[in-house]
Design an enzyme around this catalytic site. Structure first.
Site, PDB file in Angstrom:
ATOM      1  N   ARG A  38       0.831  -1.207   0.000  1.00 12.61           N
ATOM      2  CA  ARG A  38       0.000   0.000   0.000  1.00 12.61           C
ATOM      3  C   ARG A  38       0.865   1.256   0.000  1.00 12.61           C
ATOM      4  NH1 ARG A  38      -1.399   2.222   4.596  1.00 12.61           N
ATOM      5  NH2 ARG A  38      -1.596   0.230   5.698  1.00 12.61           N
ATOM      6  N   TYR A  63     -17.396  17.357 -15.479  1.00 11.75           N
ATOM      7  CA  TYR A  63     -17.793  15.947 -15.512  1.00 11.75           C
ATOM      8  C   TYR A  63     -18.785  15.639 -14.386  1.00 11.75           C
ATOM      9  CZ  TYR A  63     -17.411  10.923 -14.674  1.00 11.75           C
ATOM     10  OH  TYR A  63     -17.704   9.602 -14.432  1.00 11.75           O
ATOM     11  N   ASP A 120      -7.805  19.058 -14.170  1.00 12.91           N
ATOM     12  CA  ASP A 120      -8.082  17.733 -14.719  1.00 12.91           C
ATOM     13  C   ASP A 120      -7.629  17.748 -16.171  1.00 12.91           C
ATOM     14  OD1 ASP A 120      -9.223  15.451 -15.904  1.00 12.91           O
ATOM     15  OD2 ASP A 120     -10.862  15.424 -14.462  1.00 12.91           O
ATOM     16  N   LYS A 131      -8.668   6.420 -19.211  1.00 13.70           N
ATOM     17  CA  LYS A 131      -8.968   6.969 -20.528  1.00 13.70           C
ATOM     18  C   LYS A 131      -7.740   6.899 -21.439  1.00 13.70           C
ATOM     19  CE  LYS A 131     -12.992   7.930 -18.624  1.00 13.70           C
ATOM     20  NZ  LYS A 131     -12.829   7.796 -17.179  1.00 13.70           N
TER      21      LYS A 131
END
Length: 378
Positions: free
Chosen positions: A49, A101, A173, A198
């Protein structure tokens, strides 16, 4: 170390990192635990982690690509935005564009209700209006450029200067343009976020997010939250994003070339009222003349997939009203320009002529279905 051009940097990402075997392709380290050589000694890896060798290759390479100081690979694009929001305290305000978004809007509204972090939405077409809206409680500007789904470009350099003047964070973004077309940190941003699902992954086969930041203190805070919250990217998914990044420059050139050609052809399509394309990148939106066209158009596409997401090698078409932006109340959604005539197209790397033929055929069948009412009288 010699500074490399972007295409070289990405093609070589992760190479020569396993000197014991000489493996060209970076290995996937699946181990969650790492043995300590002795008390108070570490190999640099303790628990997956906190740090993983495969994820570290991605993070280090992507930080260099975006020209930031550190990157953090997250389990999704929304986890990346969640990591950034962990920097804020109750009362810390954020200014964001109205065209945003829907998933980001949903998360912002959750943080408003649950944690008292107010987000105010503005058109962001007038920098002076944004500057007048800054209050003592404002801590950040959060910008998508281009915006989703109306594809409006926002001048990051101007807003970077405004943010610096007022001591605010500028968060960008950069999912739609990627570092191939735009580097927000170079333009004044403090933090850049990506849905790596994406264009960065590029093959519709991995869910991932990335955050890049500039500045030792800011990177330290993000690192601490990233480790504490644990929404980290798995080793195999990190490897998939590395694999995708290697062809990103090539893919972006084809996405953009196709999008330009399709945007031009759609402007002459009789059933299309408006084409929204910023002139670069692989994303475009369009408004049909009659919302009744939408359903038969989507049903008659053969090559283009009616699906959520974007940025993959395959072309996708999305209906924001019922998919990506459905969580924005209808009245507010319509006011922001996301009406029932709007469709969003993520243009893939197929042959442009095939995509154009698929759209033309589907439009013709859709017109027949509704009785040609969507074609204006000549």
């Amino acid at each position: 170390m010699t500074k490399r051009n972007t295409s070289t940097l990405l093609a070589q990402l992760g190479n020569r990192t396993d000197p014991r075997t000489g493996a060209v392709n970076p290995p996937i380290h699946l181990s969650t635990a790492y043995e300590h050589p002795g008390l108070g000694r570490s190999t640099g890896f303790d628990y997956a982690r906190t740090k993983n060798p495969t994820r570290a290759l991605l993070e280090e390479g992507f930080a260099e690509l975006e020209e930031g100081d550190a990157a953090f690979a997250c389990s999704s694009g929304m986890a990346a935005i969640g990591l950034v929001l962990s920097l804020f305290r109750p009362g810390d305000g954020i200014l964001a564009p109205e065209d945003l978004y829907g998933g980001t809007y949903r998360l912002f509204e959750h943080y408003r209700r649950q944690y008292g972090i107010p987000v105010d939405y503005l058109p962001f077409d007038d920098p002076s209006e944004v500057e007048r809206s800054i209050t003592a409680g404002t801590k950040a500007l959060f910008i998508e450029s281009p915006t989703n789904p109306l594809l409006q470009e926002i001048d990051l350099e101007i807003y970077g200067k405004i943010a610096k003047k007022h001591g605010l964070l500028l968060i960008v973004d950069n999912t739609f343009y990627t570092p191939i077309l735009q580097k927000p940190i170079v333009l004044g941003a403090d933090i850049v976020v990506h849905s790596a699902t994406k264009y960065l992954g590029g093959h519709n086969d991995v869910l991932a997010g990335l955050v890049v930041a500039k500045g030792e203190d800011l990177c330290g805070q993000l690192a601490a939250h990233h480790n504490a919250e644990g929404a980290v990217l798995s080793p195999f998914d990190s490897w998939l994003v590395i694999r995708g990044l290697k062809t990103l420059p090539l893919r972006m050139r084809q996405h953009e070339a196709n999008a330009r050609e399709i945007a031009e052809r759609l402007r002459s399509e009789p059933s299309v009222k408006e084409v929204l394309y910023p002139g670069r990148g692989g994303m475009l939106s369009l408004r049909v003349r009659d919302p009744a066209l939408v359903a038969p158009l989507l049903e008659n596409l053969e090559l283009i997939a009616f699906a959520e997401s974007l940025g993959g090698v395959e072309t996708f078409i999305t209906y924001p009203s019922t998919q990506t932006h459905a969580d924005i109340p209808q009245k507010e959604r319509t006011r922001r320009g996301i009406d029932d005539s709007l469709l969003r197209l993520s243009v893939g790397i197929e042959d442009a002529d095939d995509l154009i033929a698929d759209l033309a055929r589907a439009f013709e069948l859709a017109r027949q279905k509704i009785g040609n009412t969507a074609v204006p009288a000549t």
